[in-house]
Every structure is written in C-alpha cells, then in structure tokens.
Design a protein around this motif. Structure first.
Motif, short mmCIF file in Angstrom:
data_model
loop_
_atom_site.label_atom_id
_atom_site.label_comp_id
_atom_site.label_asym_id
_atom_site.label_seq_id
_atom_site.Cartn_x
_atom_site.Cartn_y
_atom_site.Cartn_z
N ALA A 1 2.22 -1.02 -9.62
CA ALA A 1 1.10 -1.69 -10.27
C ALA A 1 -0.18 -0.92 -10.01
N TYR A 2 -1.00 -0.80 -11.03
CA TYR A 2 -2.32 -0.20 -10.90
C TYR A 2 -3.35 -1.21 -11.39
N LYS B 1 0.85 -1.19 0.00
CA LYS B 1 0.00 0.00 0.00
C LYS B 1 0.88 1.24 0.00
N THR B 2 0.54 2.18 -0.85
CA THR B 2 1.32 3.41 -0.92
C THR B 2 0.67 4.48 -0.07
N ALA B 3 1.47 5.40 0.41
CA ALA B 3 0.95 6.51 1.20
C ALA B 3 0.18 7.44 0.28
N GLY B 4 -0.52 8.39 0.86
CA GLY B 4 -1.28 9.36 0.08
C GLY B 4 -0.37 10.35 -0.63
N GLN B 5 -0.93 11.44 -1.03
CA GLN B 5 -0.20 12.45 -1.79
C GLN B 5 0.96 13.02 -0.98
N SER C 1 -0.35 -0.26 -6.09
CA SER C 1 0.38 -1.14 -5.19
C SER C 1 1.85 -1.08 -5.59
N ILE C 2 2.74 -1.21 -4.60
CA ILE C 2 4.18 -1.17 -4.83
C ILE C 2 4.79 -2.51 -4.42
N ALA C 3 5.70 -2.98 -5.24
CA ALA C 3 6.47 -4.18 -4.89
C ALA C 3 7.94 -3.85 -5.06
N PRO C 4 8.79 -4.30 -4.18
CA PRO C 4 8.47 -5.05 -2.96
C PRO C 4 7.74 -4.17 -1.95
N SER C 5 6.94 -4.78 -1.14
CA SER C 5 6.10 -4.02 -0.20
C SER C 5 6.93 -3.20 0.78
N THR C 6 8.14 -3.61 1.06
CA THR C 6 9.00 -2.85 1.99
C THR C 6 9.39 -1.50 1.39
N ALA C 7 9.29 -1.35 0.07
CA ALA C 7 9.64 -0.09 -0.59
C ALA C 7 8.49 0.90 -0.63
#
Length: 184
Positions: free
Chosen positions: A166-167, A46-50, A115-121
C-alpha cells in the motif's frame, strides 16, 4: 510577589517553561522512537530501505502481491498502479509502474509512504527502486510514471501467500514548495 502556595512567581514560571521545553523535546523524540519500535517489532508493516542484494529465484513457489495506492485526505493528484496485482516467484525482481497526475493549476510536491500487509511480511519485502525514496514534484497537468522494483524474499514464511503493498500519497507542498522549472 508570591503565588498562593508561597512559591515565588519567577520560580513557578521557570518550572513551567522547563516543562514546556521537555514536552516539546519529547514530541520530537517520539517520531524516531516510533520508527525504531515499528522496525524492531514489525508493527505497521514498515518496509526496510533500499535493498541491494540478489537472490536465487524459487520457481516452485508463487506469491500474489496486491497494490493499493491511495491519496491522503488533502491530496488532489490522480494516483494509481498499472495493475491491481501480480503473481511473483520469491527471489525474482519484479517491477510495477505507478502513475501520478497533478490536475491542479499549480505545482505541487508529494511524498509516498509505503506499508506492507501482513506486517510480519515486511522484513521479506525488498525494494530495489522506489518512488517513495524521493519527493515527487509535478507541474500543473503533468503526469509521471514511477516504477517500484522489488523482490519478495525466498525466506518469506511458507504460510504467507498474499502480500499487499500500500502507498499513501501525501501533499507536502506547504513544507517543501516545488522549484519552478526554468525555460520549459
């Protein structure tokens, strides 16, 4: 009237209704609880907001960012990025254009979920502008170019050299019907 175990039927019905209400409330509480857990533990990328900060560019380091646009099962739009990947310097603002086209014969509403992979990033990937912040509405045959501007944080762990953004594009027309354009 009593049930077979001796509990009055009215009391049994009240208990069952209370259980149904509690289960319904628990179902609603799961969504924000899931988001909090994903953000706290970096689960699911999960990515943070703006993001509204700025950073000094690290010219000595490069990170490859790959783009992976996909449609949810019921989405008929064409959806793609103008390039499959870019190489960026951490701290630099980078832009990628995503294209969507509605080939259907009716107006549709959509929402993109990143979504971002790897999730730690995920904590080190900051979007300064993103089409995922708003719902997209396209008329039949309409095409739109949607920018995403981002910064890969300078504090990204040095062992991470490749990120995937990824979207997934979802059809939300049934829940959020598009407003018809007037005079156009």
């Amino acid at each position: 009237m009593k049930s077979s175990e001796g509990m009055p039927l009215k009391r049994l019905v009240r208990w069952l209704l209370l259980i149904v209400v509690l289960m319904f409330a628990f179902g609603f509480a799961l969504v924000p609880l899931y988001d909090v857990m994903c953000k706290a533990f970096g689960i699911n990328g999960k990515t943070a907001g703006q993001y509204e900060g700025s950073q000094v560019i690290d010219q000595n380091r490069q990170v490859r960012v790959q783009f992976l646009p996909t449609n949810a099962v019921d989405m008929v739009w064409e959806f793609y990025s103008k390039a499959d990947e870019v190489v960026v310097h951490p701290g630099a603002v980078t832009e990628m254009i995503f294209v969507a086209r509605n080939p259907s014969d009716h107006a549709m509403s959509a929402q993109a979920v990143p979504s971002i992979a790897p999730s730690t990033a995920a904590a080190y990937f900051h979007k300064t502008e993103c089409f995922c912040f708003t719902q997209q509405v396209l008329q039949p045959g309409e095409r739109i170019e949607m920018p995403v501007r981002f910064i890969v944080d300078r504090d990204l762990p040095p062992d991470i050299k490749h990120l995937t953004l990824a979207y997934t594009l979802f059809d939300i027309t049934a829940r959020h019907p598009p407003v018809a354009k007037v005079g156009g």
